[in-house]
Design a protein around this motif. Structure first.
Motif, PDB file in Angstrom:
ATOM      1  N   GLY A 583      83.708  23.916  62.277  1.00  0.00           N
ATOM      2  CA  GLY A 583      83.471  25.349  62.197  1.00  0.00           C
ATOM      3  C   GLY A 583      84.316  26.153  63.157  1.00  0.00           C
ATOM      4  O   GLY A 583      84.709  27.286  62.854  1.00  0.00           O
ATOM      5  N   PHE A 584      84.626  25.593  64.328  1.00  0.00           N
ATOM      6  CA  PHE A 584      85.421  26.333  65.302  1.00  0.00           C
ATOM      7  C   PHE A 584      86.888  26.409  64.871  1.00  0.00           C
ATOM      8  O   PHE A 584      87.543  27.433  65.053  1.00  0.00           O
ATOM      9  CB  PHE A 584      85.276  25.698  66.688  1.00  0.00           C
ATOM     10  CG  PHE A 584      83.910  25.885  67.260  1.00  0.00           C
ATOM     11  CD1 PHE A 584      83.587  27.031  67.960  1.00  0.00           C
ATOM     12  CD2 PHE A 584      82.917  24.941  67.061  1.00  0.00           C
ATOM     13  CE1 PHE A 584      82.307  27.220  68.478  1.00  0.00           C
ATOM     14  CE2 PHE A 584      81.637  25.119  67.558  1.00  0.00           C
ATOM     15  CZ  PHE A 584      81.334  26.266  68.268  1.00  0.00           C
ATOM     16  N   GLU A 585      87.387  25.335  64.283  1.00  0.00           N
ATOM     17  CA  GLU A 585      88.752  25.374  63.751  1.00  0.00           C
ATOM     18  C   GLU A 585      88.839  26.371  62.597  1.00  0.00           C
ATOM     19  O   GLU A 585      89.807  27.126  62.476  1.00  0.00           O
ATOM     20  CB  GLU A 585      89.168  23.978  63.280  1.00  0.00           C
ATOM     21  CG  GLU A 585      90.613  23.920  62.775  1.00  0.00           C
ATOM     22  CD  GLU A 585      91.019  22.523  62.345  1.00  0.00           C
ATOM     23  OE1 GLU A 585      91.990  22.409  61.570  1.00  0.00           O
ATOM     24  OE2 GLU A 585      90.369  21.546  62.767  1.00  0.00           O
ATOM     25  N   ILE A 586      87.818  26.385  61.761  1.00  0.00           N
ATOM     26  CA  ILE A 586      87.780  27.329  60.643  1.00  0.00           C
ATOM     27  C   ILE A 586      87.684  28.759  61.163  1.00  0.00           C
ATOM     28  O   ILE A 586      88.344  29.675  60.646  1.00  0.00           O
ATOM     29  CB  ILE A 586      86.599  26.997  59.716  1.00  0.00           C
ATOM     30  CG1 ILE A 586      86.868  25.672  58.993  1.00  0.00           C
ATOM     31  CG2 ILE A 586      86.351  28.107  58.703  1.00  0.00           C
ATOM     32  CD1 ILE A 586      85.657  25.085  58.306  1.00  0.00           C
ATOM     33  N   ALA A 587      86.874  28.967  62.194  1.00  0.00           N
ATOM     34  CA  ALA A 587      86.753  30.309  62.773  1.00  0.00           C
ATOM     35  C   ALA A 587      88.084  30.776  63.335  1.00  0.00           C
ATOM     36  O   ALA A 587      88.468  31.944  63.177  1.00  0.00           O
ATOM     37  CB  ALA A 587      85.686  30.317  63.868  1.00  0.00           C
ATOM     38  N   ARG A 588      88.802  29.865  63.995  1.00  0.00           N
ATOM     39  CA  ARG A 588      90.117  30.244  64.530  1.00  0.00           C
ATOM     40  C   ARG A 588      91.074  30.621  63.405  1.00  0.00           C
ATOM     41  O   ARG A 588      91.832  31.589  63.510  1.00  0.00           O
ATOM     42  CB  ARG A 588      90.692  29.101  65.375  1.00  0.00           C
ATOM     43  CG  ARG A 588      90.088  29.002  66.769  1.00  0.00           C
ATOM     44  CD  ARG A 588      90.828  27.997  67.625  1.00  0.00           C
ATOM     45  NE  ARG A 588      90.535  26.625  67.225  1.00  0.00           N
ATOM     46  CZ  ARG A 588      89.529  25.905  67.696  1.00  0.00           C
ATOM     47  NH1 ARG A 588      88.710  26.433  68.591  1.00  0.00           N
ATOM     48  NH2 ARG A 588      89.331  24.667  67.294  1.00  0.00           N
ATOM     49  N   ALA A 589      91.034  29.849  62.313  1.00  0.00           N
ATOM     50  CA  ALA A 589      91.887  30.174  61.169  1.00  0.00           C
ATOM     51  C   ALA A 589      91.488  31.516  60.570  1.00  0.00           C
ATOM     52  O   ALA A 589      92.350  32.327  60.189  1.00  0.00           O
ATOM     53  CB  ALA A 589      91.788  29.073  60.120  1.00  0.00           C
ATOM     54  N   ASP A 590      90.175  31.764  60.503  1.00  0.00           N
ATOM     55  CA  ASP A 590      89.675  33.023  59.961  1.00  0.00           C
ATOM     56  C   ASP A 590      90.156  34.199  60.801  1.00  0.00           C
ATOM     57  O   ASP A 590      90.530  35.256  60.283  1.00  0.00           O
ATOM     58  CB  ASP A 590      88.151  32.990  59.934  1.00  0.00           C
ATOM     59  CG  ASP A 590      87.573  33.690  58.705  1.00  0.00           C
ATOM     60  OD1 ASP A 590      88.363  34.200  57.885  1.00  0.00           O
ATOM     61  OD2 ASP A 590      86.345  33.712  58.558  1.00  0.00           O
ATOM     62  N   LEU A 591      90.128  34.012  62.114  1.00  0.00           N
ATOM     63  CA  LEU A 591      90.536  35.084  63.012  1.00  0.00           C
ATOM     64  C   LEU A 591      92.042  35.344  62.959  1.00  0.00           C
ATOM     65  O   LEU A 591      92.504  36.415  63.318  1.00  0.00           O
ATOM     66  CB  LEU A 591      90.117  34.748  64.449  1.00  0.00           C
ATOM     67  CG  LEU A 591      88.611  34.774  64.694  1.00  0.00           C
ATOM     68  CD1 LEU A 591      88.275  34.079  66.000  1.00  0.00           C
ATOM     69  CD2 LEU A 591      88.095  36.196  64.704  1.00  0.00           C
ATOM     70  N   ASN A 592      92.797  34.349  62.511  1.00  0.00           N
ATOM     71  CA  ASN A 592      94.251  34.510  62.411  1.00  0.00           C
ATOM     72  C   ASN A 592      94.693  35.025  61.049  1.00  0.00           C
ATOM     73  O   ASN A 592      95.867  35.272  60.833  1.00  0.00           O
ATOM     74  CB  ASN A 592      94.953  33.170  62.679  1.00  0.00           C
ATOM     75  CG  ASN A 592      94.854  32.763  64.136  1.00  0.00           C
ATOM     76  OD1 ASN A 592      94.794  33.617  65.014  1.00  0.00           O
ATOM     77  ND2 ASN A 592      94.821  31.471  64.392  1.00  0.00           N
ATOM     78  N   GLN A 593      93.742  35.186  60.137  1.00  0.00           N
ATOM     79  CA  GLN A 593      94.078  35.648  58.797  1.00  0.00           C
ATOM     80  C   GLN A 593      93.330  36.936  58.505  1.00  0.00           C
ATOM     81  O   GLN A 593      92.230  37.151  58.959  1.00  0.00           O
ATOM     82  CB  GLN A 593      93.687  34.604  57.742  1.00  0.00           C
ATOM     83  CG  GLN A 593      94.427  33.286  57.882  1.00  0.00           C
ATOM     84  CD  GLN A 593      93.935  32.272  56.865  1.00  0.00           C
ATOM     85  OE1 GLN A 593      93.256  32.613  55.920  1.00  0.00           O
ATOM     86  NE2 GLN A 593      94.288  31.011  57.073  1.00  0.00           N
ATOM     87  N   ARG A 594      93.952  37.740  57.712  1.00  0.00           N
ATOM     88  CA  ARG A 594      93.303  38.975  57.287  1.00  0.00           C
ATOM     89  C   ARG A 594      92.448  38.689  56.075  1.00  0.00           C
ATOM     90  O   ARG A 594      92.903  38.058  55.132  1.00  0.00           O
ATOM     91  CB  ARG A 594      94.376  40.013  56.921  1.00  0.00           C
ATOM     92  CG  ARG A 594      93.810  41.354  56.492  1.00  0.00           C
ATOM     93  CD  ARG A 594      93.396  42.165  57.706  1.00  0.00           C
ATOM     94  NE  ARG A 594      92.660  43.344  57.288  1.00  0.00           N
ATOM     95  CZ  ARG A 594      91.805  43.970  58.062  1.00  0.00           C
ATOM     96  NH1 ARG A 594      91.568  43.557  59.274  1.00  0.00           N
ATOM     97  NH2 ARG A 594      91.185  45.030  57.638  1.00  0.00           N
TER      98      ARG A 594
END
Length: 661
Positions: A583-594
């Motif tokens: 979930g933390f890796e996914i959250a980081r990806a989410d934060l880097n994408q619009r």
């Protein structure tokens, strides 16, 4: 000045304004647009392309198709600079009278790789003007009409809204003044100015949030008292759990033990991905407190989640520890209330009913709040007032990276559980193009044959041209395709009691299929649900999709999550959900994408109930506001230098709205 004194507002218009919650001329100005529409002509330089506005000429007759009683479609072809676009417009059949072969039009929508456009808007060229237009979304008041009323108020009152942000911060962050932001928000002259308006509102919202968190932290840390808990107590409670904790769970437990041993109140956030075992850590913390003769209150956002915690605690705790369950649905039992008052009930679990006046605690020393972002400040404050010295533990399933969490929570202590128990079941995630929706059948039939349950999720309740697979439409489709299955529907427009009853019935296996909005994403354990189907997945954030798939594959059963998407460009963004369950890796990806949301929308984080702030794109502003809040906090709360700001911070604690002065 009364509403009827405003130019253009008669008695009927005043009634319409009041029906939308606008009762004063100040309300008129302070009611900001929900979103904006940008009218800018684009070139068709590549396809597929989203949110594109094209000018052209209709080159075929306009045909009207009735798909069913409540769904119609207009189709026609438009020549755009030598390229032929096939346009479909849903549920706007009144346009047929105005559209003919040879008519010059402007169409706005999404164009696919085959040059087919699903148009949300169609304008006659003569009626189209470029610019940015506010959308208020009122009932019985057109946006253009309300906008004119706003500027009539400005003209008639000559009002100037005073500032509450310190001038040093306005200059440092290059912000618009409050007055200018309010004035320009109703008709931004350009995209650059709109960005400045949003920056002002976002920063203001973040700074207030940061100052509230700092104040809560400072207030909470006062008056604590160390508990006589020893390492042997920790060893004892750990030995009572019939499974081994992960290293992350152990570390979280150790930090809580350390907090409880200090002469200050604990205010810690225990943050962990879905299925990471936060509840067990909270249970161990509660057990330590109970060992020393004190009481614990655990507040959950819904009755079904409170009952779930009650069941979990009942299974794992020693039989000598008495539990009490209090919810709004529970008939008050005087025996239970007395057990809380005399202290024989050591752990009290419930919803916000836990802070009711008739709940009197004997010695409340620890308050645990689950899904803390779903409770208002006042709700948490009332429970804490049951004992102002009680330690506080917040639980959050939002996998926000540590540095961002520390910025958002204003210096509160954060423990992160970033690994999952080995025995946890697996959830296989697969991407399914909308054109291959028939592939879902085998998963649905397989699950129901095995007496397992299926979630079907859509982000919208009602069907639209851009998102046809709504909750209501899917409910009808699944009932028709699987008449033997018991299908229920769940969405946010239902009252809370109905929502909880449907969730409880699904948990009790009275339904096979639950068609719902994202309301099902957090907290509740459905042990027999093994299939999660999410339509229009490209319209959701990665972290939200990850939370949704956490509803299946619980306990010993494996699960499958099927993400149905209608935009080929979304596949690469969604692919990370196939590749990882971190979930933390996914959250980081989410934060880097619009995300897919409208650039000018009233942005919702989904986690912290911000109106303007977007966790996906506003990281720098979040960090800046956190730094500024720490810099001015002592001056705000301990001096008279920033009284306007201090007044506004405390007004937001009560959920009030500001008025000009």
């Amino acid at each position: 000045m009364k509403l009827t004194d405003i130019k253009g507002v008669g008695a009927k218009r005043a009634d319409a304004l009041e029906a939308n919650g606008i009762t004063t001329w100040e309300d008129v100005i302070l009611t900001l647009p929900k979103r904006y529409i940008e009218h800018t002509l684009h070139s068709l330089d590549h396809v597929p392309k989203e949110h594109v506005t094209l000018q052209g000429t209709i080159i075929t007759p306009v045909k009207l198709h009735f798909i069913r009683s409540n769904l119609s479609r207009l189709t026609f072809k438009v020549d755009v600079e030598g390229t032929t676009i096939t346009v479909s417009v849903f549920n706007q059949r009144y346009l047929k009278r105005a559209l003919n072969e040879g008519t010059e039009v402007v169409v706005h929508g999404n164009v696919d790789a085959n040059y087919n456009m699903t148009a949300q808007k169609v304008y006659l060229k003569a009626n189209f003007k470029e610019g940015i237009y506010p959308v208020y979304g009122f009932k019985n008041i057109p946006d253009k009409t309300f906008s004119s009323i706003v500027f009539n108020v400005f003209e008639q009152t000559q009002v100037t809204f005073s500032e509450w942000l310190p001038e040093t911060l306005i200059l440092k962050r290059e912000l618009l003044s409050r007055h200018d932001a309010l004035y320009l928000a109703h008709k931004p002259p350009s995209k650059d100015v709109l960005n400045q308006i949003l920056k002002r509102f976002k920063y203001e919202e973040l700074l207030i949030h940061q100052l509230k968190m700092i104040h809560l932290q400072q207030s909470a840390s006062k008056g604590g008292k160390a508990k006589p808990i020893t390492s042997k107590d920790c060893e004892y409670v750990l030995g009572q759990i019939p499974f081994q904790l992960t290293n992350a769970q152990l570390n979280g437990f150790k930090t809580i033990f350390s907090d409880l041993s200090e002469n200050k109140r604990m205010t810690r956030i225990l943050q962990g991905d879905t299925g990471s075992g936060k509840t067990v850590v909270a249970l161990l913390a509660a057990w330590l407190v109970v060992l020393k003769g004190a009481q614990v209150a655990l507040m959950a956002p819904t009755e079904i989640l409170a009952k779930q915690h009650f069941h979990t605690f009942s299974q794992l705790l020693d039989e000598s520890i008495k539990l009490a369950l209090i919810t709004k649905q529970t008939k008050r039992d005087e025996t239970v209330l007395q057990s809380i008052k005399d202290g024989s009930a050591s752990i009290v679990i419930g919803t916000h009913s836990l802070f009711s006046d008739d709940i009197i605690y004997n010695q409340l020393d620890l308050v645990i709040t689950d899904e803390q972002h779903r409770f208002g400040v006042n709700q948490r404050k009332k429970l804490h007032e049951k004992n102002s010295r009680a330690d506080v533990l917040y639980l959050s399933a939002t996998p926000i990276p540590r540095t961002l969490a520390q910025s958002l929570y204003g210096g509160m202590d954060v423990s992160i559980i970033d690994e999952k128990p080995n025995q946890q079941s697996k959830v296989i995630t697969r991407l399914v193009p909308m054109a291959q929706e028939h592939l879902l059948n085998k998963f649905i039939e397989g699950a129901t044959r095995a007496k397992q349950q299926v979630f079907v999720v859509s982000p919208v309740i009602e069907t639209s041209a851009t998102m046809p697979q709504s909750v209501k439409r899917l409910k009808q489709a699944y009932q028709a395709a699987y008449p033997s299955l018991r299908t229920a529907v769940l969405h946010g427009k239902m009252d809370s009691e109905t929502q909880e009853q449907i969730m409880a019935d699904f948990q009790a296996k009275r339904y096979d299929v639950l068609v719902a909005t994202t309301i099902v994403e957090v907290g509740v354990d459905f042990p027999d649900a093994t299939v999660m189907i999410v339509y229009h997945a490209e319209r959701m954030g990665l972290a939200q999709l990850h939370q949704l798939r956490g509803r299946v594959g619980r306990r010993e059963k494996n699960g499958v999550c099927l993400l149905v998407y209608d935009d080929p460009e979304a596949k690469s963004r969604l692919k990370i959900l196939e590749d990882t369950h971190d979930g933390f890796e996914i959250a980081r990806a989410d934060l880097n994408q619009r995300g897919h949301g409208d650039l000018f929308g009233t942005l919702q984080s989904g986690y912290l109930n911000f109106h303007y702030v977007d966790l996906q794109s506003d990281i720098d502003l979040i960090k800046q506001s956190a730094s500024d809040a720490k810099m001015v906090a002592d001056t705000v709360f301990d001096t008279d230098n920033y009284n306007r700001l201090k007044q506004y911070v405390f007004m937001t604690f009560e959920g009030q709205f500001d008025e000009h002065s």
